[in-house]
Design a protein around this motif. Structure first.
Motif, mmCIF file in Angstrom:
data_model
loop_
_atom_site.group_PDB
_atom_site.id
_atom_site.type_symbol
_atom_site.label_atom_id
_atom_site.label_comp_id
_atom_site.label_asym_id
_atom_site.label_seq_id
_atom_site.Cartn_x
_atom_site.Cartn_y
_atom_site.Cartn_z
ATOM 1 N N TRP A 150 0.820 -1.208 0.000
ATOM 2 C CA TRP A 150 0.000 0.000 0.000
ATOM 3 C C TRP A 150 0.858 1.264 0.000
ATOM 4 O O TRP A 150 0.431 2.302 -0.525
ATOM 5 C CB TRP A 150 -0.931 0.006 1.209
ATOM 6 N N ARG A 151 2.052 1.201 0.558
ATOM 7 C CA ARG A 151 2.908 2.389 0.561
ATOM 8 C C ARG A 151 3.305 2.805 -0.855
ATOM 9 O O ARG A 151 3.575 3.980 -1.103
ATOM 10 C CB ARG A 151 4.174 2.128 1.391
ATOM 11 N N THR A 152 3.364 1.851 -1.766
ATOM 12 C CA THR A 152 3.682 2.163 -3.157
ATOM 13 C C THR A 152 2.436 2.348 -3.995
ATOM 14 O O THR A 152 2.377 3.244 -4.849
ATOM 15 C CB THR A 152 4.548 1.037 -3.760
ATOM 16 N N VAL A 153 1.408 1.539 -3.754
ATOM 17 C CA VAL A 153 0.226 1.523 -4.617
ATOM 18 C C VAL A 153 -0.687 2.712 -4.343
ATOM 19 O O VAL A 153 -1.105 3.419 -5.279
ATOM 20 C CB VAL A 153 -0.522 0.191 -4.429
ATOM 21 N N LEU A 154 -1.002 2.960 -3.094
ATOM 22 C CA LEU A 154 -1.994 3.981 -2.776
ATOM 23 C C LEU A 154 -1.554 5.393 -3.169
ATOM 24 O O LEU A 154 -2.379 6.162 -3.681
ATOM 25 C CB LEU A 154 -2.357 3.919 -1.289
ATOM 26 N N PRO A 155 -0.293 5.808 -2.934
ATOM 27 C CA PRO A 155 0.083 7.150 -3.415
ATOM 28 C C PRO A 155 -0.058 7.311 -4.927
ATOM 29 O O PRO A 155 -0.461 8.381 -5.410
ATOM 30 C CB PRO A 155 1.542 7.277 -2.969
ATOM 31 N N LEU A 156 0.247 6.251 -5.697
ATOM 32 C CA LEU A 156 0.091 6.339 -7.144
ATOM 33 C C LEU A 156 -1.369 6.524 -7.539
ATOM 34 O O LEU A 156 -1.721 7.433 -8.305
ATOM 35 C CB LEU A 156 0.653 5.078 -7.807
#
Length: 441
Positions: A150-156
């Motif tokens: 989620w740290r990579t996916v959600l900001p995108l």
């Protein structure tokens, strides 16, 4: 996942002999039997006049006959024999049936129950097991990817959702504030659509790389995903435009007969009926073509191929599997739409209250307009819903591609090696503490 669509067959490692037989590379056994007391050399012939000693009652029978001959007996295995699972990590060690530590009672003993339908364990270094996937495993893998990374996916997805919903809110507010929007509204709509399309392409490329790493159980950052996806971005843009032009062209061809009838005669009813029929047929053909080309994006990004090769790969992978891919894709769209609707429901209700819906009761001719607060609430709900559901939808598409390659090309063997599983030719055990999996997707 590798840069090429092929794979390398795993090398077979010789297994330890369990029956005491000599390996194939060992020299053949001698033809003549050897006495027990000998040390590998033939003994001198015994004196014919000497009486034969009486055999001892406790003496073991001699091993007579060569190996493979009638009456031959194989000597017991000498030396140290490692226990089953020796040299493997603790979680991979298995205890033989009937040995101490066996969790299930023996056959026929009290408490024994047959394990009907049991399957051997499948390696799972990441979010999916490395075998042909079921519908639930594809959906679960997409959701698990968003949850674990989620740290990579959600900001995108949050950044793309803010751009898309912000542009939509700005266009609606501008259209409500001006009775005749004119050319400025058209330009604003075009710019907003272009920004949303480019942002969606960037997110699709990055999420494809994130899911490919999540399959191997490897962590990935947004920067690493962008560095891996950047060389293929312009090809992805061209591929997306080509697929859109193909689908739109099919719809236009379906409406062309109705347009010709409308221009050649004044029979509007015939033109309308032809348009409805042509639109129905063209919609079905466009849907069929879109599903056939739906795996071109992950093929382009993960196999590092060109646009033409990616389209050919998608047609090959979807052959004879159209209905399955179509059904899973529709199921994913429906589930994500329901989740997005549930997330946005409180904001939609708040927007309805903020727009004063009772104002039209006094003047029925007054058009319903949304205040800026109502538009803002609607945009916030859309941003939150898209942030959660868009990564899941992208993950389903990538996992469908991986599943088709596993079924057709045994990609699971290549993924197991890339994840570092030693029994498939990799180095190290994936998922072990202090031993991160190696390999690249």
């Amino acid at each position: 996942m590798t840069d090429t669509p092929g794979w390398v067959s795993p090398g077979s490692s010789p297994s330890d002999p369990e029956d005491g037989r000599a390996p194939a590379s060992a020299p053949a056994a001698p033809e003549s039997p050897r006495p027990e007391g000998g040390a590998g050399t033939s003994a001198a012939p015994a004196d014919a006049t000497a009486p034969a000693p009486a055999p001892a009652a406790s003496a073991a029978p001699p091993y007579a006959g060569a190996y493979g001959q009638p009456g031959a007996q194989v000597p017991p295995q000498q030396g140290f024999a490692p226990p089953p699972g020796w040299g493997r990590p603790p979680h991979q060690q298995q205890v033989g049936w009937g040995q101490p530590g066996w969790s299930q009672p023996g056959w026929g003993q009290p408490g024994w129950q047959p394990q009907w339908g049991s399957q051997p364990l499948t390696p799972k270094p990441g979010v999916i097991p490395l075998r042909p996937l079921g519908v639930g495993e594809i959906l679960d893998g997409a959701i698990t990817t968003s949850r674990k990374h989620w740290r990579t996916v959600l900001p995108l997805s949050l950044g793309v959702a803010v751009l898309t919903q912000g542009t939509s809110v700005a266009i609606q507010w501008y259209a409500q504030s001006n009775d005749t929007p004119g050319l400025a509204a058209v330009l604003l709509l075009g710019v907003g659509f272009l920004i949303s399309a480019v942002a969606s392409l960037v997110m699709s490329a990055l999420l494809t790389m994130v899911v490919s790493k999540a399959i191997l159980g490897e962590p990935v950052t947004a920067g690493a995903a962008w560095r891996a996806a950047r060389p293929q971005f312009w090809r992805l843009l061209g591929l997306s435009l080509l697929i859109a032009l193909i689908c739109v062209g099919i719809v236009v061809l379906g409406l062309l007969p109705a347009l010709i009838i409308g221009l050649a005669s004044d029979n509007t009813s015939a033109a309308a009926a032809t348009a409805v029929l042509g639109l129905l047929v063209a919609g079905l053909v466009a849907t069929w073509m879109y599903v056939r080309l739906s795996l071109a994006t992950p093929a382009l990004m993960l196999e590092k191929q060109g646009i033409k090769a990616a389209l050919a790969r998608s047609r090959k992978l979807t052959r004879d599997s159209w209905w399955r891919i179509f059904g899973i894709s529709v199921l994913g769209v429906v589930l994500t739409a329901i989740i997005a609707g549930l997330i946005a429901a409180p904001f939609t209700i708040g927007a309805g209250v903020a727009s004063n819906p009772f104002a039209q009761l006094n003047d029925p001719n007054q058009p319903v307009t949304l205040s800026f607060l109502a538009l803002l609430l609607t945009g916030v709900g859309g941003v939150l819903g898209a942030t959660i559901t868009v990564p899941v939808r992208a993950g389903i598409n990538v996992l469908l591609y991986v599943d088709q390659r596993i079924r057709r090309e045994a990609l699971d063997l290549e993924l197991a090696r890339a994840a570092g599983l030693p029994e498939y030719g990799g180095t190290g055990w994936a998922g072990q503490p202090g031993q991160p999996p190696t390999g690249a997707a």
